[in-house]
Design a protein around this motif. Structure first.
Motif, PDB file in Angstrom:
ATOM      1  N   LEU A 298       9.277   2.912   2.790  1.00 12.28           N
ATOM      2  CA  LEU A 298       8.089   3.431   3.478  1.00 12.28           C
ATOM      3  C   LEU A 298       7.071   3.995   2.488  1.00 12.28           C
ATOM      4  O   LEU A 298       5.860   3.738   2.607  1.00 12.28           O
ATOM      5  CB  LEU A 298       8.488   4.496   4.500  1.00 12.28           C
ATOM      6  N   VAL A 299       7.539   4.747   1.514  1.00 14.57           N
ATOM      7  CA  VAL A 299       6.629   5.308   0.501  1.00 14.57           C
ATOM      8  C   VAL A 299       5.995   4.177  -0.314  1.00 14.57           C
ATOM      9  O   VAL A 299       4.780   4.184  -0.571  1.00 14.57           O
ATOM     10  CB  VAL A 299       7.370   6.311  -0.405  1.00 14.57           C
ATOM     11  N   THR A 300       6.800   3.205  -0.699  1.00 12.76           N
ATOM     12  CA  THR A 300       6.281   2.077  -1.480  1.00 12.76           C
ATOM     13  C   THR A 300       5.219   1.310  -0.696  1.00 12.76           C
ATOM     14  O   THR A 300       4.160   0.981  -1.229  1.00 12.76           O
ATOM     15  CB  THR A 300       7.424   1.126  -1.888  1.00 12.76           C
TER      16      THR A 300
ATOM     17  N   LEU B 167       4.122  -5.748   8.448  1.00 13.39           N
ATOM     18  CA  LEU B 167       4.721  -4.442   8.747  1.00 13.39           C
ATOM     19  C   LEU B 167       5.802  -4.506   9.828  1.00 13.39           C
ATOM     20  O   LEU B 167       6.840  -3.860   9.673  1.00 13.39           O
ATOM     21  CB  LEU B 167       3.643  -3.428   9.094  1.00 13.39           C
TER      22      LEU B 167
ATOM     23  N   ALA C  61       3.363   2.463   1.705  1.00 11.02           N
ATOM     24  CA  ALA C  61       2.180   3.322   1.850  1.00 11.02           C
ATOM     25  C   ALA C  61       1.328   3.318   0.580  1.00 11.02           C
ATOM     26  O   ALA C  61       0.107   3.539   0.650  1.00 11.02           O
ATOM     27  CB  ALA C  61       2.603   4.744   2.196  1.00 11.02           C
TER      28      ALA C  61
ATOM     29  N   THR D  29       0.064  -6.776   0.420  1.00 13.35           N
ATOM     30  CA  THR D  29       0.835  -6.420   1.617  1.00 13.35           C
ATOM     31  C   THR D  29       2.021  -7.352   1.789  1.00 13.35           C
ATOM     32  O   THR D  29       3.153  -6.910   2.001  1.00 13.35           O
ATOM     33  CB  THR D  29      -0.067  -6.459   2.869  1.00 13.35           C
TER      34      THR D  29
ATOM     35  N   ALA E  46      -3.111   2.646  -0.631  1.00 16.27           N
ATOM     36  CA  ALA E  46      -3.561   3.778  -1.449  1.00 16.27           C
ATOM     37  C   ALA E  46      -4.009   3.322  -2.839  1.00 16.27           C
ATOM     38  O   ALA E  46      -4.859   3.957  -3.460  1.00 16.27           O
ATOM     39  CB  ALA E  46      -2.455   4.819  -1.562  1.00 16.27           C
TER      40      ALA E  46
END
Length: 181
Positions: A63-65, A39, A67, A102, A71
């Motif tokens: 950022l959405v990807t 990150l 996150a 990640t 999820a």
């Protein structure tokens, strides 16, 4: 758990864990999949590319990807409850590998973002090598089975493809002079 891939997966995982691959470098590469490493690398890349290009939408997509990784991975791990390799068994929740996902998504996003600044394929090749080393390190150290790693790479390809589509679409719009919403 049972299935046609179970026996070959276990044989390959056992062979990798007991191989002559050095444990020190394997642990180093396995650690590159930790959120505490991946990150900050992504955050620095986001800051640099946003500063250089003056475009915020690619950073938002990244950022959405990113996150989406926990999820998607956490419910899959809980639902599938796959046992880990010998040092981790009987614990469950190893498929897909969160560390692999990640690393693959974070470093893949770095490559997608850096394409706006550097027009070279070297970053993509480096990303593939690093992610292969992360996967190998995770299996060598006994944190995951090979199929856990491959499953995460498949998930990462889906997420990165969607991110690449969104980023390229925004770049096409901004370069054509069409106003963006």
């Amino acid at each position: 758990m049972d299935g046609p891939l179970l026996a070959p997966d276990e044989r390959l995982g056992d062979a990798t864990r007991t191989s002559a691959l050095p444990a020190g470098p394997a642990e180093f590469f396995a650690d590159l999949g930790n959120m505490s490493v991946a990150l900050p690398v992504l955050a620095l890349t986001l800051a640099y590319v946003t500063w250089r290009t003056r475009q915020w939408f690619p950073a938002l997509v990244a950022l959405v990807t990113m996150a989406l990784v926990p999820a998607l991975v956490v419910p899959l791990q809980a639902g599938l409850a796959r046992p880990g390799p010998p040092p981790m068994a009987p614990a469950t929740g190893f498929f897909p590998s969160g560390h692999t996902a990640t690393a693959a998504v974070a470093y893949g996003l770095c490559v997608l973002l850096l394409r706006a600044v550097f027009r070279t394929r070297a970053t993509a090749h480096g990303c593939v090598v690093v992610n292969a080393a992360v996967g190998l390190g995770l299996v060598r150290q006994g944190y995951h089975w090979p199929v856990d790693v491959v499953g995460s790479w498949c998930l990462a390809v889906l997420l990165l493809t969607a991110a690449a589509w969104a980023i390229s679409r925004s770049r096409r719009r901004s370069s054509s002079g069409t106003p963006r919403r």
